[in-house]
Every structure is written in C-alpha cells, then in structure tokens.
Design an enzyme around this catalytic site. Structure first.
Site, PDB file in Angstrom:
ATOM      1  CG  ASP A  41      -0.242   0.044   2.541  1.00  0.00           C
ATOM      2  OD1 ASP A  41       0.723  -0.718   2.713  1.00  0.00           O
ATOM      3  OD2 ASP A  41      -0.653   0.834   3.423  1.00  0.00           O
ATOM      4  CD  GLU A  51       4.264   1.010   6.784  1.00  0.00           C
ATOM      5  OE1 GLU A  51       5.041   1.422   7.665  1.00  0.00           O
ATOM      6  OE2 GLU A  51       3.803   1.767   5.889  1.00  0.00           O
TER       7      GLU A  51
END
Length: 354
Positions: A74, A125
């Site tokens: 991400d 994350e």
C-alpha cells in the site's frame, strides 16, 4: 527452513524495471491493494514461483526461510503522473509509491526470485500494519527478516521509534461564551498542552531519543441539541527505545483532569544490534556495489516494529529511495539506485543461505 518451491530463477534487468513501473502505475492506497497484489503474483508465477494472496490480502511467495524479504504494497493517497525521466546517465521514475515503498517492494520481489528466498508483500502498513500483524499470527518465524522501506542504497536501518495513538473526549455544559468556566474545547487544549510540556526535550537531544507529540485531528463545538459542548481529539506520541508505550501512556494520563482518553494503537519501539549476521551481510554487500554503509535510526514507525515484537530473529530494514521523499508530491526514484539495491539484496540473501 521451509522447502523452496523452486530453484533460483534469473530475472532480467528489463523485467525487473518493468515490474517496478507496472506497480507504481497501479494505484494501491491502503485498502485498495488488490490489483497491485495480483501483479506481484503474476510476476512470481511468470518466473516459476508459487505465490498466493492470503486471507487479509498479503502476497505470499514461500521458499527458503533463511531470510524473509518483506515490504508493503500500500501507499498513501496522491496522484503523481507516472513517467521515466532521463537525468544524465540515469533514469528517474516519478510516481506515488516509487519510494515508499513500491521501490523496496519490487526490488525484494526480484531478489527473492533470483535467490530462492521467501517473500511477502503486506497490506495496510500506512494505516494500521494489519498485513504485518496478520502475518506474525499466521506464519512461522523465519531465520532472519529484511523489511523493505527506503533507506538509500547504502543505508541499513536498525531502529524505529514506537507509536501510541489515542482519542481524547470531553463534554461540558453549554453556556454563554462570556462565562469564565472552561468548556470541553479548552479542557482538550489544556490537557494536550500539559502533555507537550511534560515531554518537552532539551533542544540538543536527538529526535530519535525524544517522545514527540502530535495532535492529528480535532473536532469540537456545541452539540446538536444545544445543551453541551463536545470535543474529540486524535493524538499520537512517538516513543523512543529507552521507554515503552505503557510508560508514555501513564505519563500522559497523569496530566488528565477532565475528559477521557482511549488508546487505540500501541506499537513498541525497536533498536537492533549492528553486529547481527544480517547487518554484517548488508555492510559487505553495500561495499560490493561500491558504497560505504550507513547505519540509520528512523524517527517514525514501520512494520519492523511489529516483526520485532513477535519474532526473536535478527532483522534490519532496507530499500532504495530517499526517505525525505516519503509521501511527498515530488516522489521519485533513481532506476540505477533501484538496480544496485537489487544487487545488495541478492548478495545478502545468498550470504544468509550459506
């Protein structure tokens, strides 16, 4: 060790760069990683490696657990037009995630295929590390971990501060603004000011060794029924390795006179030794590509904090890119640096397999 699903397979320079450009060109803000995850799976399968997307969205390519290479899929939101720009003898890739952390992610995928070591691309994350948290609960501990974040080709990140995040809530009776009694908004301001003053550091103290405080969102005003003033404030405190989140929480709560605070997230700080076999392997590998190693400590928090809290194995964080460009509107990555980081990761992986 887990049995390798395949022998090491060559990945051409062209294919390595194509993977990077494709991933940067595939938007993957937190919660929307699926398409980028599929591209990663396709890459592994095209090079005769088993790969799958697990129950939370992580990409897993199990192999030799002498080392686990792992980075996050991400990115933060933001549309930066993807282009490759000529710059002297180099080429520069512009695009969201090129530095944080699609560059490290792609470099690790290539190195994992070339050496036959394990790989995981994790989700979330940038928000709550849900992919890393899921991983440590559903996977055996590897012999070593290399977490992927930008450190520069010659940087070896050994430490991160921890994170304590919470929400303060206060309510007071409504009344005319001329009244001297503090309302809920003032209570929130007074509590946070007291917290900031309590953790105020000497100007000469390194940031890494300080508790730093940051309000990240505040909402307050008269309630819908007009009978009260309500305030909600989200806050974050970064925690140095000399402390833990419990100690910081207790200190912050000691300043609380009105209202309540609910702690939503606590990630412990991490500081690893420069003398582990992983750190030594990186120093040798970085010199092999013609650079001088630098040992780094980061003031933020990463998935390495999660891994260190669950697994008792040597680990560092590494990856191409200038971390000052994390989340920036001009995020970009040198492709020659990307190539050299792959060489470093290959060298480290082979060393740890011996």
């Amino acid at each position: 060790m887990n049995a390798s699903t395949s022998d090491p397979t060559n990945v051409s320079l062209e294919a390595a760069r194509e993977l990077l450009v494709d991933l940067v060109s595939t938007p993957s803000p937190s919660g929307e990683e699926r398409e980028a995850a599929k591209r990663l799976v396709d890459f592994f399968e095209a090079h005769d490696r088993e790969a799958r997307i697990d129950g939370i969205g992580n990409v897993r390519a199990p192999a030799d657990d002498a080392v686990l290479l792992t980075s996050h899929i991400d990115t933060v939101p933001g549309d930066i037009p993807v282009e490759v720009e000529e710059s002297g003898d180099d080429e520069i890739l512009w695009g969201r995630g090129s530095v944080d952390a699609t560059g490290p992610l792609a470099a690790m995928a290539v190195a994992a295929v070339r050496t036959g070591v394990s790989f995981v691309g994790v989700v979330g994350e940038e928000v709550d590390s849900r992919g890393a948290r899921y991983l440590v609960e559903n996977r055996e501990e590897p012999a070593a971990v290399v977490n992927g974040e930008p450190s520069g080709v010659n940087g070896i990140t050994l430490g991160y501060r921890g994170l304590l995040a919470g929400t303060y809530v206060a309510t007071s009776e409504s009344g005319h603004t001329s009244r001297p009694d503090p309302n809920a908004i003032q209570h929130a301001i007074r509590w946070w000011t007291a917290v900031e003053e309590t953790f105020e550091a000497d100007e000469y103290d390194p940031i890494f060794e300080q508790v730093t405080t940051k309000p990240v969102e505040i909402d307050g005003g008269t309630s819908t029924d007009g009978l009260s003033v309500e305030t909600t404030m989200d806050v974050q405190l970064r925690v140095p390795p000399e402390l833990d989140t419990d100690a910081v929480r207790e200190t912050a709560e000691a300043e609380l006179e009105v209202g309540t605070v609910t702690w939503k997230d606590a990630v412990e700080p991490v500081m690893t030794s420069p003398r582990t076999e992983v750190a030594r392997a990186f120093r040798v590998a970085i010199r092999e590509v013609g650079d001088e190693p630098r040992l780094l400590r980061k003031t933020g928090t990463s998935d390495m904090n999660v891994y260190a809290g669950a697994w008792d194995c040597p680990m560092v964080t590494y990856g191409p890119g200038n971390s000052e460009l994390d989340h920036a509107p001009d995020e970009r990555l040198s492709l020659s640096a990307y190539d050299r980081s792959i060489a470093v990761l290959e060298h480290v992986s082979k060393t740890l397999q011996e």
